[in-house]
Scaffold this active site. Sequence first.
Site, mmCIF file in Angstrom:
data_model
loop_
_atom_site.group_PDB
_atom_site.id
_atom_site.type_symbol
_atom_site.label_atom_id
_atom_site.label_comp_id
_atom_site.label_asym_id
_atom_site.label_seq_id
_atom_site.Cartn_x
_atom_site.Cartn_y
_atom_site.Cartn_z
ATOM 1 N N HIS A 95 0.846 -1.213 0.000
ATOM 2 C CA HIS A 95 0.000 0.000 0.000
ATOM 3 C C HIS A 95 0.869 1.246 0.000
ATOM 4 C CE1 HIS A 95 -3.895 2.096 1.102
ATOM 5 N NE2 HIS A 95 -2.984 3.057 1.163
ATOM 6 N N HIS A 109 1.471 5.374 -2.132
ATOM 7 C CA HIS A 109 0.951 6.428 -3.026
ATOM 8 C C HIS A 109 2.131 7.036 -3.768
ATOM 9 C CE1 HIS A 109 -3.219 6.544 -1.455
ATOM 10 N NE2 HIS A 109 -2.612 6.029 -0.390
ATOM 11 N N GLN A 143 -9.598 9.180 -5.022
ATOM 12 C CA GLN A 143 -9.279 9.841 -3.748
ATOM 13 C C GLN A 143 -10.422 10.717 -3.231
ATOM 14 O OE1 GLN A 143 -5.965 10.525 -1.576
ATOM 15 N NE2 GLN A 143 -7.926 10.738 -0.528
ATOM 16 N N HIS A 201 -9.237 1.670 0.176
ATOM 17 C CA HIS A 201 -9.102 2.376 1.444
ATOM 18 C C HIS A 201 -10.445 2.185 2.154
ATOM 19 C CE1 HIS A 201 -5.740 4.217 -0.576
ATOM 20 N NE2 HIS A 201 -5.431 4.940 0.488
ATOM 21 N N GLU A 243 -10.878 4.259 7.049
ATOM 22 C CA GLU A 243 -9.736 4.991 7.618
ATOM 23 C C GLU A 243 -10.316 6.103 8.473
ATOM 24 O OE1 GLU A 243 -7.012 6.618 4.766
ATOM 25 O OE2 GLU A 243 -5.489 7.074 6.280
ATOM 26 N N ASP A 291 2.460 3.257 2.867
ATOM 27 C CA ASP A 291 1.432 4.247 2.562
ATOM 28 C C ASP A 291 2.026 5.544 1.990
ATOM 29 O OD1 ASP A 291 -1.082 5.304 2.245
ATOM 30 O OD2 ASP A 291 -1.599 5.364 4.363
#
Length: 429
Positions: free
Chosen positions: A57, A59, A152, A210, A213, A309
């Site tokens: 995971h 970005h 996102q 996701h 969270e 992440d």
Amino acid sequence: MFDLIIRNANLPDGRKGIDIAIRDGRIAAVEANIAAEAGQEIDATGRLATPPFVDPHFHMDATLSLGLPRMNVSGTLMEGIALWGELRPIVTREELVERALRYCDLAVTQGLLHIRSHVDVSDPRLVTVEALLEVRDRVAPYIDLQLVAFPQDGYYRCADAVDSLNRALDMGVDVVGGIPHYERTMSEGAASVEALCRIAADRGLPVDMHCDESDDPMSRHIETLAAQTVRFGLQGRVAGSHLASMHSMDNYYVSTLIPRMVEAGINAIPNPLINILLQGRHDTYPKRRGMTRVRELMDAGINVSFGHDCVMDPWYSMGSGDMLEVGSMAIHVAQMAGIEDKKRIFDALTVNSAKTLGLEGYGLEKGCNGDIVILQAHDVLEALRLKPVRLAVIRRGRVVARTAPRIGELFLEGRPASTDIGLDYIPRY
Ligand code: FE2
């Protein structure tokens, strides 16, 4: 005749003094005292040889953008999302590619050779997707990069996302993403999970969302994700990333939820560094930890792997591509400091993550890919404690990175001084 033999290595399963021979990019033998020659030999001198680290995971479209266009003042998840929303419309493909390649260079030196990166599809230009697809091709000789189409700003909440996500998948993105807890309502979050699982089933793709969270114990999208996974026959191909709200959920509810996750074969991906930093922000004291129930999930047989992440981006100003730093934080936050616990944490950075990503040929058995990392540590426990130098990183039998061992020099008076800073200390268990 082999291409490469690594001599006298310790393995993650505890075997010591093992030779590993590689021929044509694959492991050809794993045994003590291989009586053969090779084009190249590396003496591991009793250090740990492990399959590469796997980050399930990340970005990569945002990495190394810290400070652009400004810093995250509150340090919160929400300001990070807003800040990324400021940068996204003005970022260029060239900038994205340059930063991602720099991160991949860093990753290789850390023995991190498999990365699943979410790529934001909220901007209909899809410059992020174009850039990361280019990066996926360019790093393929040394890093396996999987891409997740990640809305996102919300699959339904963002006007362009439904179309953009499908276009990203048409362009060759590997995995279907989502962010149900960020949709406008719980019901729209649930609807997004259903729609995205349907897309994955239709296209034959994995899912990685996701999911929850949040510190809100009523954020229960993992329940819907597990149900839709079963409904669409996606068992084993679906990952729930973060699952932070499970930390705050009612214990009775969790006792009914975990079996449903088991039934669906959900892969759980907590992100310890980010979860401990970004969750619990509305608490005074005591402050919640915000990381999901790692031990309970593992005990139930759920495949748990840990993600990095973020590194130097709107959400996280720290990080170095070192999955052992992630594992170290997991040990602390999940309170898993026992010997067997630590071995499970190391697995979560390696074999479990490989399972989450569906990697083929991963491991140290004969026939696996010749991908090996030699660390300046004797075993996995020492590796997690010291986060040591990766002395050699090998990809398909070829050394792709070397780092000199870390040796300290002492200038003390009055007693004999050791030039060893403790890296060669072997505790007795
Ligand atoms: Fe993430």
